[in-house]
Design a protein around this motif. Structure first.
Motif, PDB file in Angstrom:
ATOM      1  N   ARG A  49      -1.545 -51.499 -17.015  1.00 26.61           N
ATOM      2  CA  ARG A  49      -1.468 -52.372 -15.836  1.00 26.61           C
ATOM      3  C   ARG A  49      -2.954 -52.507 -15.398  1.00 26.61           C
ATOM      4  O   ARG A  49      -3.618 -51.483 -15.334  1.00 26.61           O
ATOM      5  CB  ARG A  49      -0.667 -51.781 -14.701  1.00 26.61           C
ATOM      6  N   ARG A  50      -3.337 -53.561 -14.526  1.00 31.67           N
ATOM      7  CA  ARG A  50      -4.623 -53.720 -14.085  1.00 31.67           C
ATOM      8  C   ARG A  50      -4.763 -54.894 -13.006  1.00 31.67           C
ATOM      9  O   ARG A  50      -3.462 -55.458 -13.184  1.00 31.67           O
ATOM     10  CB  ARG A  50      -5.740 -53.859 -15.209  1.00 31.67           C
ATOM     11  N   PRO A  51      -5.574 -54.665 -12.202  1.00 34.15           N
ATOM     12  CA  PRO A  51      -5.392 -55.814 -11.222  1.00 34.15           C
ATOM     13  C   PRO A  51      -5.747 -57.171 -11.877  1.00 34.15           C
ATOM     14  O   PRO A  51      -6.669 -57.347 -12.800  1.00 34.15           O
ATOM     15  CB  PRO A  51      -6.737 -55.487 -10.363  1.00 34.15           C
ATOM     16  N   ASP A  52      -5.064 -58.213 -11.330  1.00 33.56           N
ATOM     17  CA  ASP A  52      -5.211 -59.563 -11.927  1.00 33.56           C
ATOM     18  C   ASP A  52      -6.619 -60.028 -11.209  1.00 33.56           C
ATOM     19  O   ASP A  52      -6.923 -60.290 -10.007  1.00 33.56           O
ATOM     20  CB  ASP A  52      -4.159 -60.432 -11.379  1.00 33.56           C
ATOM     21  N   PRO A  53      -7.657 -60.160 -12.054  1.00 36.81           N
ATOM     22  CA  PRO A  53      -9.049 -60.882 -11.878  1.00 36.81           C
ATOM     23  C   PRO A  53      -8.762 -62.218 -10.937  1.00 36.81           C
ATOM     24  O   PRO A  53      -9.897 -62.377  -9.989  1.00 36.81           O
ATOM     25  CB  PRO A  53      -9.683 -60.819 -12.700  1.00 36.81           C
ATOM     26  N   ASP A  54      -7.863 -62.976 -11.441  1.00 33.42           N
ATOM     27  CA  ASP A  54      -7.619 -64.270 -10.717  1.00 33.42           C
ATOM     28  C   ASP A  54      -7.037 -64.225  -9.387  1.00 33.42           C
ATOM     29  O   ASP A  54      -6.931 -65.259  -8.575  1.00 33.42           O
ATOM     30  CB  ASP A  54      -6.960 -65.110 -11.496  1.00 33.42           C
ATOM     31  N   ASP A  55      -6.420 -63.235  -9.168  1.00 27.51           N
ATOM     32  CA  ASP A  55      -5.399 -62.843  -7.982  1.00 27.51           C
ATOM     33  C   ASP A  55      -5.449 -61.512  -7.773  1.00 27.51           C
ATOM     34  O   ASP A  55      -4.631 -60.811  -7.962  1.00 27.51           O
ATOM     35  CB  ASP A  55      -4.201 -63.580  -7.920  1.00 27.51           C
ATOM     36  N   GLY A  56      -6.119 -61.140  -6.604  1.00 27.96           N
ATOM     37  CA  GLY A  56      -6.416 -59.718  -6.043  1.00 27.96           C
ATOM     38  C   GLY A  56      -5.137 -59.015  -5.717  1.00 27.96           C
ATOM     39  O   GLY A  56      -4.872 -57.785  -5.669  1.00 27.96           O
ATOM     40  N   ARG A  57      -4.258 -59.786  -5.415  1.00 26.07           N
ATOM     41  CA  ARG A  57      -2.908 -59.213  -4.833  1.00 26.07           C
ATOM     42  C   ARG A  57      -1.820 -59.032  -5.960  1.00 26.07           C
ATOM     43  O   ARG A  57      -0.914 -58.447  -5.833  1.00 26.07           O
ATOM     44  CB  ARG A  57      -2.383 -60.374  -3.735  1.00 26.07           C
ATOM     45  N   SER A  58      -2.218 -59.489  -7.052  1.00 24.73           N
ATOM     46  CA  SER A  58      -1.293 -59.374  -8.345  1.00 24.73           C
ATOM     47  C   SER A  58      -1.687 -58.391  -9.319  1.00 24.73           C
ATOM     48  O   SER A  58      -2.834 -57.818  -9.429  1.00 24.73           O
ATOM     49  CB  SER A  58      -1.153 -60.603  -9.069  1.00 24.73           C
ATOM     50  N   THR A  59      -0.783 -57.544 -10.080  1.00 26.46           N
ATOM     51  CA  THR A  59      -1.284 -56.790 -11.271  1.00 26.46           C
ATOM     52  C   THR A  59      -0.684 -57.488 -12.319  1.00 26.46           C
ATOM     53  O   THR A  59       0.312 -57.881 -12.482  1.00 26.46           O
ATOM     54  CB  THR A  59      -0.228 -55.423 -10.725  1.00 26.46           C
ATOM     55  N   LEU A  60      -1.460 -57.234 -13.344  1.00 26.90           N
ATOM     56  CA  LEU A  60      -1.156 -57.676 -14.632  1.00 26.90           C
ATOM     57  C   LEU A  60      -0.653 -56.709 -15.415  1.00 26.90           C
ATOM     58  O   LEU A  60      -1.151 -55.371 -15.530  1.00 26.90           O
ATOM     59  CB  LEU A  60      -2.319 -58.271 -15.433  1.00 26.90           C
ATOM     60  N   ALA A  61       0.232 -56.719 -16.326  1.00 24.69           N
ATOM     61  CA  ALA A  61       0.845 -55.829 -17.444  1.00 24.69           C
ATOM     62  C   ALA A  61       0.770 -56.501 -18.682  1.00 24.69           C
ATOM     63  O   ALA A  61       0.800 -57.473 -18.896  1.00 24.69           O
ATOM     64  CB  ALA A  61       2.369 -55.635 -17.056  1.00 24.69           C
ATOM     65  N   THR A  62       0.081 -55.329 -19.544  1.00 26.25           N
ATOM     66  CA  THR A  62      -0.234 -55.956 -20.954  1.00 26.25           C
ATOM     67  C   THR A  62       0.517 -54.853 -21.892  1.00 26.25           C
ATOM     68  O   THR A  62       0.219 -53.534 -21.833  1.00 26.25           O
ATOM     69  CB  THR A  62      -1.793 -55.780 -21.218  1.00 26.25           C
ATOM     70  N   LEU A  63       0.899 -55.339 -23.168  1.00 23.12           N
ATOM     71  CA  LEU A  63       1.671 -54.631 -23.890  1.00 23.12           C
ATOM     72  C   LEU A  63       0.656 -53.913 -24.939  1.00 23.12           C
ATOM     73  O   LEU A  63      -0.290 -54.738 -25.386  1.00 23.12           O
ATOM     74  CB  LEU A  63       2.585 -55.564 -24.686  1.00 23.12           C
ATOM     75  N   THR A  64       0.592 -52.622 -25.053  1.00 20.13           N
ATOM     76  CA  THR A  64      -0.331 -52.007 -25.784  1.00 20.13           C
ATOM     77  C   THR A  64      -0.139 -52.249 -27.339  1.00 20.13           C
ATOM     78  O   THR A  64       1.029 -52.711 -27.574  1.00 20.13           O
ATOM     79  CB  THR A  64      -0.632 -50.666 -25.705  1.00 20.13           C
ATOM     80  N   ASP A  65      -0.755 -52.043 -28.212  1.00 21.60           N
ATOM     81  CA  ASP A  65      -0.507 -51.958 -29.823  1.00 21.60           C
ATOM     82  C   ASP A  65       0.475 -50.774 -30.153  1.00 21.60           C
ATOM     83  O   ASP A  65       1.427 -51.253 -30.609  1.00 21.60           O
ATOM     84  CB  ASP A  65      -1.769 -51.581 -30.734  1.00 21.60           C
ATOM     85  N   ALA A  66       0.418 -49.661 -29.187  1.00 20.40           N
ATOM     86  CA  ALA A  66       1.694 -48.672 -29.443  1.00 20.40           C
ATOM     87  C   ALA A  66       2.840 -49.197 -28.954  1.00 20.40           C
ATOM     88  O   ALA A  66       3.995 -49.282 -29.291  1.00 20.40           O
ATOM     89  CB  ALA A  66       1.496 -47.490 -28.667  1.00 20.40           C
ATOM     90  N   GLY A  67       2.910 -50.270 -27.839  1.00 23.07           N
ATOM     91  CA  GLY A  67       4.177 -50.869 -27.280  1.00 23.07           C
ATOM     92  C   GLY A  67       4.590 -51.797 -28.194  1.00 23.07           C
ATOM     93  O   GLY A  67       5.777 -51.995 -28.325  1.00 23.07           O
ATOM     94  N   TRP A  68       3.481 -52.644 -28.797  1.00 19.79           N
ATOM     95  CA  TRP A  68       3.762 -53.713 -29.844  1.00 19.79           C
ATOM     96  C   TRP A  68       4.569 -52.809 -31.091  1.00 19.79           C
ATOM     97  O   TRP A  68       5.685 -53.514 -31.478  1.00 19.79           O
ATOM     98  CB  TRP A  68       2.721 -54.304 -30.347  1.00 19.79           C
ATOM     99  N   ASP A  69       4.266 -51.904 -31.587  1.00 16.47           N
ATOM    100  CA  ASP A  69       4.872 -51.050 -32.484  1.00 16.47           C
ATOM    101  C   ASP A  69       6.481 -50.592 -32.250  1.00 16.47           C
ATOM    102  O   ASP A  69       7.473 -50.835 -33.066  1.00 16.47           O
ATOM    103  CB  ASP A  69       4.112 -49.825 -32.869  1.00 16.47           C
ATOM    104  N   VAL A  70       6.628 -50.124 -31.018  1.00 13.42           N
ATOM    105  CA  VAL A  70       7.938 -49.716 -30.566  1.00 13.42           C
ATOM    106  C   VAL A  70       8.774 -50.806 -30.388  1.00 13.42           C
ATOM    107  O   VAL A  70       9.961 -50.742 -30.825  1.00 13.42           O
ATOM    108  CB  VAL A  70       7.625 -48.867 -29.484  1.00 13.42           C
ATOM    109  N   VAL A  71       8.240 -52.156 -29.863  1.00 11.34           N
ATOM    110  CA  VAL A  71       9.277 -53.027 -29.524  1.00 11.34           C
ATOM    111  C   VAL A  71       9.636 -53.868 -30.706  1.00 11.34           C
ATOM    112  O   VAL A  71      10.865 -54.298 -30.919  1.00 11.34           O
ATOM    113  CB  VAL A  71       8.905 -54.081 -28.473  1.00 11.34           C
ATOM    114  N   SER A  72       8.603 -53.720 -31.825  1.00  7.12           N
ATOM    115  CA  SER A  72       8.859 -54.464 -33.043  1.00  7.12           C
ATOM    116  C   SER A  72       9.578 -53.751 -33.812  1.00  7.12           C
ATOM    117  O   SER A  72      10.395 -54.325 -34.769  1.00  7.12           O
ATOM    118  CB  SER A  72       7.710 -55.122 -33.994  1.00  7.12           C
ATOM    119  N   GLY A  73       9.595 -52.383 -33.759  1.00  7.46           N
ATOM    120  CA  GLY A  73      10.363 -51.610 -34.497  1.00  7.46           C
ATOM    121  C   GLY A  73      11.751 -51.740 -33.974  1.00  7.46           C
ATOM    122  O   GLY A  73      12.850 -51.380 -34.728  1.00  7.46           O
ATOM    123  N   ALA A  74      11.928 -51.812 -32.543  1.00  9.53           N
ATOM    124  CA  ALA A  74      13.384 -51.765 -32.105  1.00  9.53           C
ATOM    125  C   ALA A  74      14.145 -53.085 -32.222  1.00  9.53           C
ATOM    126  O   ALA A  74      15.421 -53.211 -32.377  1.00  9.53           O
ATOM    127  CB  ALA A  74      13.245 -51.482 -30.552  1.00  9.53           C
TER     128      ALA A  74
END
Length: 158
Positions: free
Chosen positions: A92-117
Motif C-alpha cells: 500500500r502507498r498513498p495515491d499521488p493523484d489524491d492524497g486522501r486515497s491509498t493505492l493497493a498493489t499486488l506484489t509478484d509474490a501475491g501474483w504467485d499466490v493468487v495464480s496458484g490458488a
C-alpha cells in the motif's frame, strides 16, 4: 419488539425459498473458504482481494474501489490488507493523484499466490455451483443475482 399489525409475512413459497437462500449463503462461503484455506492458506475474502488486484491495470486499485470489487467494507479490507501486506502479497502507498486515497498493489509474490490458488478455486466453484445446474439455470441464477444485488444496492443508497 413490537410487531406491526399490517406486517406482510412471507408466504409458504417465499419462506421455503428464503430458507434455501440462507442455507446457501452459509454453506457455500464455508465450503469455498475451506478449500482455499487447505490449498492456498487464503480466506475467501483474501482471495477476492488478490484476484481483484490481479485483474486491475498495473495490478493496482484504490482501496475504496478494491473494497467494492471484493464485496467488503473499507474497514474489513484495511484489516485484511494489513495481513496480506505483512505476508508480502500486496503493498500500500498513498495515491499521488489524491492524497486522501491509498493505492493497493499486488506484489509478484501475491501474483504467485493468487495464480496458484485460482485453478483449485475455479474447480471448487464449478463442482459446487455450476456442475449441478443446466445452462438455463445458470443464466437464471445470474439474472436473479443481478436483481437481488440491485435491490440491496438501492437499499444502501441515500
Amino acid at each position: 419488539m413490537e410487531v406491526a399489525v399490517d406486517q406482510q409475512w412471507l408466504d409458504p413459497q417465499e419462506q421455503a425459498a428464503w430458507r434455501r437462500i440462507v442455507g446457501l449463503m452459509t454453506a457455500l462461503p464455508t465450503a469455498l473458504d475451506g478449500q482455499l484455506q487447505r490449498d492456498s492458506g487464503l480466506t475467501h475474502f483474501e482471495y477476492w482481494v488478490l484476484s481483484a488486484l490481479s485483474e486491475a491495470p498495473d495490478r493496482t486499485l484504490r482501496m475504496g474501489c478494491l473494497a467494492g470489487s471484493a464485496h467488503g467494507s473499507l474497514s474489513r479490507l484495511s484489516h485484511v490488507a494489513g495481513r496480506l501486506e505483512r505476508r508480502g502479497l500486496l503493498a500500500r502507498r498513498p495515491d499521488p493523484d489524491d492524497g486522501r486515497s491509498t493505492l493497493a498493489t499486488l506484489t509478484d509474490a501475491g501474483w504467485d499466490v493468487v495464480s496458484g490458488a485460482a485453478p483449485g478455486h475455479v474447480a471448487a466453484v464449478r463442482r459446487l455451483v455450476f456442475d449441478p445446474l443446466t445452462p438455463e439455470q445458470t443464466q437464471l441464477l445470474a439474472e436473479i443475482g443481478d436483481r437481488v444485488r440491485r435491490s440491496v444496492e438501492a437499499e444502501r443508497s441515500p
